[in-house]
Design an enzyme around this catalytic site. Structure first.
Site, PDB file in Angstrom:
ATOM      1  N   HIS A 397       2.458   6.183   7.645  1.00 18.98           N
ATOM      2  CA  HIS A 397       2.708   5.555   6.351  1.00 18.98           C
ATOM      3  C   HIS A 397       4.159   5.088   6.308  1.00 18.98           C
ATOM      4  CE1 HIS A 397       3.754   5.844   1.922  1.00 18.98           C
ATOM      5  NE2 HIS A 397       2.720   5.022   1.913  1.00 18.98           N
ATOM      6  N   ASN A 398       4.393   3.920   5.728  1.00 23.92           N
ATOM      7  CA  ASN A 398       5.758   3.368   5.680  1.00 23.92           C
ATOM      8  C   ASN A 398       6.403   3.441   7.064  1.00 23.92           C
ATOM      9  OD1 ASN A 398       5.456   2.910   2.957  1.00 23.92           O
ATOM     10  ND2 ASN A 398       6.745   4.600   2.296  1.00 23.92           N
ATOM     11  N   GLU A 427       1.713   0.928   9.357  1.00 24.06           N
ATOM     12  CA  GLU A 427       1.705   0.196   8.085  1.00 24.06           C
ATOM     13  C   GLU A 427       2.820  -0.841   8.059  1.00 24.06           C
ATOM     14  OE1 GLU A 427       1.237   1.188   3.366  1.00 24.06           O
ATOM     15  OE2 GLU A 427       2.655   2.404   4.506  1.00 24.06           O
ATOM     16  N   ASP A 429       4.521  -3.209   5.198  1.00 27.23           N
ATOM     17  CA  ASP A 429       4.685  -3.655   3.806  1.00 27.23           C
ATOM     18  C   ASP A 429       5.364  -5.022   3.832  1.00 27.23           C
ATOM     19  OD1 ASP A 429       3.661  -1.235   3.208  1.00 27.23           O
ATOM     20  OD2 ASP A 429       5.328  -0.528   1.989  1.00 27.23           O
ATOM     21  N   HIS A 442      10.477  -1.551   1.893  1.00 26.65           N
ATOM     22  CA  HIS A 442       9.842  -0.860   0.778  1.00 26.65           C
ATOM     23  C   HIS A 442      10.283  -1.554  -0.502  1.00 26.65           C
ATOM     24  CE1 HIS A 442       8.479   2.488  -1.811  1.00 26.65           C
ATOM     25  NE2 HIS A 442       7.653   2.712  -0.801  1.00 26.65           N
ATOM     26  N   GLU A 476       0.045  -4.137   3.843  1.00 25.23           N
ATOM     27  CA  GLU A 476       0.193  -4.079   2.387  1.00 25.23           C
ATOM     28  C   GLU A 476       0.891  -5.387   2.007  1.00 25.23           C
ATOM     29  OE1 GLU A 476       2.701  -1.640  -0.864  1.00 25.23           O
ATOM     30  OE2 GLU A 476       1.639  -0.407   0.610  1.00 25.23           O
TER      31      GLU A 476
END
Length: 824
Positions: A397-398, A427, A429, A442, A476
């Protein structure tokens, strides 16, 4: 005890004379690195089966180790000193350790021993320092000065994962452009340590450092535990020998003991020192120093175990070794026993007669063959032909973050690190960037930004270095339609044939393909446009579960057109179509295996609590992804075990945040070759399968060896270690038990305590061994840990090689345990 001799009188006589004095004294010394708590029995007597008093402190009235018998003294010119050299060598003449590694003639390493001026490239400026390989052949020191105050930093070659030439890293591409590419190289480390970007004054120096580090790394990775122990004690002696004359006064011996995490009564230590100071000059050198260490560095628990099978013969015959293997739960045969003797016995005469001495037995138990991890599981051994939804998949994640999600640094190196740890789902973003180039960061925080294109290049370069099985890019998407199209172009141009853009030919559309079928492929997880006849317009609004929750948690701050999908990007989504969760009833009634929903840890817990069995049915058919709550400012993690218990495949964690959660993730994917895919138990793939069989697990914690000092600056700081064994599995199986602590002994604490666990679902259980430093006034300090699946844990007498908080090796630190696993 005492089962049968070897029947060779000549060999027995040889053993009695030479058992403990190996032809190479240094080898003998480093195979017995243990301060024993009780005097060893004479070589000819039977070893008692009763355990000695555990936890006896060095320096107590009973702590009086007797030296093992010595063989005839060798001529002085043929004796090997403990440090591998007689006089203090100049850097250009050093090579004792490198000679043992077979590298003494390597010109690259000779240059490294002399040292080179290299520029350390950082975001602020390039700082020139002198980097030099130390005489131990494993440590590199960099030296600089702040005014008149010298400053030294070091790293271990053993912790290097890779070395690359050129502007390979993000740091050099950003901040090292002024240095010619041929002069630059990057050193990447295991654990949480950041890359080291360096620039040399000329191309030849850079090339020789790269070659030298690669040579050392390759040699060190193939080192036996004996050689690792040798390096360890060599470093201790080098640091304790303050005047570098290879002679140890009593004060230097005291320093060495404290460095080794031993608290010994000064009066007894001085008595032992005087007994070994045969010359009477107040200093130990050459054979005297060997004698001192010989009395000090012992493994009595291995001597006792050896004696139970060898009896009074002081050697193991192949038949006796076979009996030991069978008692270990292995399929021991006479042929296998002979092969082990051939591979691990240090004494040539014993090896020729299929006999094993204590030295060889120790080497065998410290080798991979004696490791608690089943070595067959270090390779891919599971069925890889089942649908993707039947596997746990290592997920991040991230992934772009190197620290927390508020002000941390984003870096392509974080993707490299995750992929090299076996992560198979990363991931991205994606946000609107300047000049038409999408960026990754982020959103709505102070984290730094990196180009989407650079991330895809890093994924291309590292996706399949650690594992050949498919990588999933979890997008994302917060970009507008134009930059989404740019993202699609970058992926197609950079990834090429790696990128899967069409369903596999002949694949049943009602079943997901297998990891085997998708080898070497990169899959995109994202939103998919409906069929054109249902949605004629070029873009549509589709918001998945994760974006809905993050929208709520981030005060509904969304980038421009965040919920619109560009046709070019939609076309790249095949088997991982991100969709809002329709509810269990509808999902089970109308299964769509290509669709995939994401759940926050909070929502996943709610589903597990309210409809556990039904949720397991759902995860047996479709992929599901769980991610941490967005409001965790420090990028902390949740316990992934409760999600695996429900069959969730992609349980995403912040790989940049060390802790027990990441230990569990590493342990879960330790088996099956660390390939990032682990086949779920049968009852999670087919809920109507038979129930698991319960087991009783017993772990006897025997000893620890060479635990690291937590406060290297304070010699008097000695750890008070204890061992805790933690079980993670279904709720009924979760438990923790621990031993008592041992005061002032981090070198050879002995517990002899048995911990017992009742397991109802052993197939899901993870076992975590933790060593901590007891503190009566504050929180205990972490020393080391190792986590593995119960199914990959071997029974019998086993060594556990401990890891640091961020997953780096703590070699030669180990635990020695005995494991049994029985049906109740």
């Amino acid at each position: 005890m005492g089962r049968g001799g070897c029947g060779c009188t000549a060999m027995h006589a040889y053993t009695r004379t030479h058992m403990y004095v190996h032809a190479h004294t240094c080898i003998w010394l480093h195979t017995h690195m243990y301060v024993h708590a009780n005097p060893p029995p004479p070589p000819r007597s039977k070893i008692p089966t009763a355990n000695p008093t555990p936890g006896l402190r060095a320096g107590s009235s009973r702590y009086r180790p007797a030296p093992p018998p010595h063989g005839p003294a060798r001529p002085r010119e043929h004796r090997t000193m403990i440090c591998g050299r007689r006089a203090r060598p100049r850097p250009e003449q050093s090579g004792g350790v490198l000679k043992k590694l077979g590298l003494s003639e390597d010109e690259d390493l000779q240059l490294m021993l002399q040292g080179s001026l290299l520029r350390k490239v950082t975001p602020r400026r390039a700082k020139e320092r002198r980097y030099r390989l130390q005489e131990d052949g494993i440590t590199v020191v960099s030296e600089r000065r702040f005014g008149r105050v010298p400053s030294k930093h070091s790293f271990s070659v053993a912790h290097i994962t890779s070395v690359h030439r050129g502007h390979h890293s993000e740091g050099l591409r950003r901040y090292g452009r002024a240095i010619p590419e041929q002069h630059c190289f990057t050193i990447a480390f295991e654990g949480g340590r950041r890359n080291l970007d360096l620039g040399a004054r000329d191309e030849d120096v850079a090339l020789r450092w790269v070659r030298g580090l690669r040579t050392l790394r390759g040699r060190l990775r193939g080192m036996s535990q004996r050689e690792r122990l040798e390096h360890w004690i060599h470093g201790m002696l080098q640091r304790a020998d303050k005047d570098k004359d290879n002679r140890m006064c009593f004060q230097e011996v005291q320093i060495m003991l404290r460095m080794a995490n031993i608290h010994m009564d000064d009066a007894y230590a001085h008595q032992l020192f005087k007994e070994c100071d045969h010359s009477g000059d107040g200093r130990l050198e050459d054979r005297e120093l060997e004698d001192f260490c010989r009395r000090l560095l012992r493994r009595p628990e291995l001597e006792e175990l050896f004696g139970r099978y060898s009896g009074e013969d002081c050697v193991l015959s192949a038949k006796e070794l076979r009996d030991f293997l069978q008692d270990q739960g292995e399929e021991g045969t006479l042929q296998q026993a002979c092969a082990i003797i051939c591979a691990h016995e240090l004494n040539e005469k014993a090896r020729q007669q299929d006999l094993m001495t204590l030295d060889g037995f120790t080497m065998y138990l410290l080798s991979a063959a004696g490791d608690i991890l089943n070595q067959e599981h270090t390779q891919v051994h599971q069925d890889m032909s089942q649908p993707l939804c039947h596997y746990f998949i290592s997920s991040s994640h991230n992934t772009y973050l190197t620290r927390n999600q508020i002000g941390g640094t984003s870096s392509t190196e974080a993707y490299v690190r995750a992929l090299m740890m076996g992560c198979r789902c990363v991931e991205l973003d994606c946000w609107e960037g300047p000049d038409g180039e999408p960026i990754i960061c982020h959103g709505h925080t102070f984290t730094s930004k990196i180009l989407f294109r650079d991330v895809i290049e890093a994924i291309r370069d590292y996706a399949f270095k650690r594992s050949p099985y498919p990588v999933i890019l979890s997008l994302e998407n917060h970009c507008g339609v134009e930059q989404q199209a740019t993202m699609a172009r970058h992926m197609k141009a950079i990834l090429g044939d790696m990128l899967l853009t069409q369903p596999l030919e002949g694949q049943d559309p009602s079943v997901l393909p297998s990891p085997e079928q998708l080898k070497g492929k990169v899959l995109v997880k994202g939103k998919k446009l409906p069929e054109l006849q249902c949605e004629p317009c070029g873009v549509t609004s589709i918001l998945d579960e994760e974006e809905e929750e993050e929208t709520e948690e981030e005060d509904r701050l969304q980038a421009k057109d965040a919920s619109h999908v560009a046709p070019e990007l939609s076309a790249m989504v095949v088997y991982c179509q991100a969709t809002p969760f329709p509810g269990l009833a509808q999902a089970l009634q109308h299964p769509r295996p290509y669709e995939m929903s994401s759940f926050s840890e909070r929502k996943a817990r709610k589903l597990i609590k309210e409809a556990g069995p039904t949720f397991v049915r759902y995860t047996s058919r479709q992929l599901s992804r769980v991610y941490p709550l967005g409001l965790k400012m420090t990028s902390s993690n949740y316990n992934p075990q409760e999600m695996w218990n429900a069959g969730c495949q992609l349980v995403a964690l912040n790989f940049q945040t060390p802790g027990y959660e990441m230990d569990l993730n590493t342990g879960r994917f330790l088996g099956n070759g660390g390939c990032g895919y682990v086949l779920k138990p049968q009852f999670l793939r087919s809920p109507h399968s038979s129930s698991p069989r319960p087991l009783v697990l017993r772990i006897r914690v025997i000893t620890a060896q060479q635990l690291p000092k937590l406060n290297r600056e304070k010699l008097s700081s000695i750890v008070d270690p204890f061992v805790r064994v933690e079980i993670y599995g279904v709720t009924a199986d979760c438990s923790k038990q621990q031993t008592a602590y041992r005061s002032n002994n981090g070198f050879n604490p002995r517990w002899e305590e048995t911990l017992t666990f009742q397991l109802q679902v052993p197939e899901l259980a993870l076992v975590r061994f933790v060593v901590e430093d007891h503190d009566s006034t504050s929180c205990n300090d972490f020393v080391g840990q190792f986590t593995l699946p119960l199914g990959s844990m071997r029974e019998g007498y086993r060594h556990i090689h401990l890891l640091s908080k961020d997953g780096a090796s703590l070699a030669p630190a180990t635990l020695f345990v005995h494991v049994t696993c029985k049906c109740p």
